[in-house]
Motif scaffolding. Structure first.
Motif, PDB file in Angstrom:
ATOM      1  N   THR A   1      27.999  17.410  28.782  1.00 57.84           N
ATOM      2  CA  THR A   1      29.111  16.577  28.328  1.00 57.84           C
ATOM      3  C   THR A   1      28.947  16.247  26.845  1.00 57.84           C
ATOM      4  O   THR A   1      27.966  16.646  26.207  1.00 57.84           O
ATOM      5  CB  THR A   1      29.178  15.261  29.133  1.00 57.84           C
ATOM      6  OG1 THR A   1      27.927  14.565  28.979  1.00 57.84           O
ATOM      7  CG2 THR A   1      29.402  15.536  30.617  1.00 57.84           C
ATOM      8  N   GLY A   2      29.913  15.511  26.320  1.00 58.01           N
ATOM      9  CA  GLY A   2      29.829  15.019  24.943  1.00 58.01           C
ATOM     10  C   GLY A   2      29.759  16.102  23.883  1.00 58.01           C
ATOM     11  O   GLY A   2      30.400  17.153  23.984  1.00 58.01           O
ATOM     12  N   ASP A   3      28.941  15.845  22.842  1.00 54.72           N
ATOM     13  CA  ASP A   3      28.846  16.745  21.699  1.00 54.72           C
ATOM     14  C   ASP A   3      28.315  18.118  22.092  1.00 54.72           C
ATOM     15  O   ASP A   3      28.742  19.144  21.550  1.00 54.72           O
ATOM     16  CB  ASP A   3      27.929  16.140  20.622  1.00 54.72           C
ATOM     17  CG  ASP A   3      28.541  14.893  19.981  1.00 54.72           C
ATOM     18  OD1 ASP A   3      29.779  14.724  20.091  1.00 54.72           O
ATOM     19  OD2 ASP A   3      27.793  14.097  19.383  1.00 54.72           O
ATOM     20  N   GLU A   4      27.388  18.127  23.057  1.00 54.20           N
ATOM     21  CA  GLU A   4      26.814  19.413  23.473  1.00 54.20           C
ATOM     22  C   GLU A   4      27.880  20.283  24.144  1.00 54.20           C
ATOM     23  O   GLU A   4      27.978  21.481  23.888  1.00 54.20           O
ATOM     24  CB  GLU A   4      25.641  19.192  24.423  1.00 54.20           C
ATOM     25  CG  GLU A   4      24.886  20.483  24.767  1.00 54.20           C
ATOM     26  CD  GLU A   4      23.665  20.229  25.636  1.00 54.20           C
ATOM     27  OE1 GLU A   4      22.830  21.146  25.743  1.00 54.20           O
ATOM     28  OE2 GLU A   4      23.546  19.130  26.207  1.00 54.20           O
TER      29      GLU A   4
END
Length: 205
Positions: A144-147
């Motif tokens: 999730t998120g930036d990755e």
């Protein structure tokens, strides 16, 4: 020696010869029956060898109105599930893949859309197209998120026609990128450095 006595010897010898022929004939028949398999045994052997093992996956991607119907049924069953793709098995049942609370989930759904069973051992994978997948549970984790954004951007740069729906990270650091392309479900095995993209044709679920 009298003629009568000679006749008795001849008859006895003839009787012995006939008895020997009968015994030999019976033995020959028994031997033939032992050597030749019965028709029933032959057909059962042939039938046994005719059972071939199934190979590969026979499910198909679900699209259009059918996809909308299955998605609606899934949402009615559990509104916290976001459906990302649906596959139909040869028996008419469905594999519904999606996300729930940030984790990938998969449900086995009956053909009449009444029975929903969470398949805990298959997460975001199909029949185990990659080594270590599809057996006794998956050790990958949701990205999730930036990755997730970084992996999605790399996938789009590699193939702009792919719409990424979810990303999973394997214990070795590589990724499983699940999405759609030209209306069909696709999955890519992506190296940890985001340099190598391999389409996994056996795990489109």
């Amino acid at each position: 020696m009298s003629t009568k006595h000679i006749k008795r010897i001849g008859l006895a010898a003839a009787g012995l010869t006939a008895t020997g022929i009968m015994i030999f004939g019976a033995a020959s028949l028994a031997s033939a029956e032992t050597a030749s398999p019965s028709p029933g045994a032959s057909s059962s052997t042939a039938a046994g060898s005719g059972n071939g093992a199934k190979g590969g996956s026979s499910d198909t991607a679900v699209t259009g109105d059918e996809l909308a119907k299955v998605t609606a049924a899934m949402r009615a069953k559990d509104s916290t599930v976001t459906v990302t793709s649906v596959r139909k098995d040869p028996d008419g049942s469905y594999d519904v893949l999606g996300t729930k609370d940030g984790a990938s989930v998969m449900y086995d759904v009956s053909a009449d859309l009444k029975t929903f069973t969470l398949n805990a051992g298959r997460g975001g994978h199909g029949g185990g197209g990659k080594g270590g997948h599809g057996g006794g549970g998956s050790n990958d984790t949701a990205v999730t998120g930036d990755e997730a954004a970084k992996v999605t951007a790399a996938m789009k740069a590699k193939n702009s026609t792919v719409t990424v729906t979810s990303v999973r990270k394997d214990p070795d650091g590589s990724y499983d990128v699940l999405g759609t392309k030209d209306g069909a479900n696709v999955m890519y095995d992506v190296s940890a450095d985001l340099a190598t993209f391999t389409q996994n044709t056996h795990a489109g679920r």
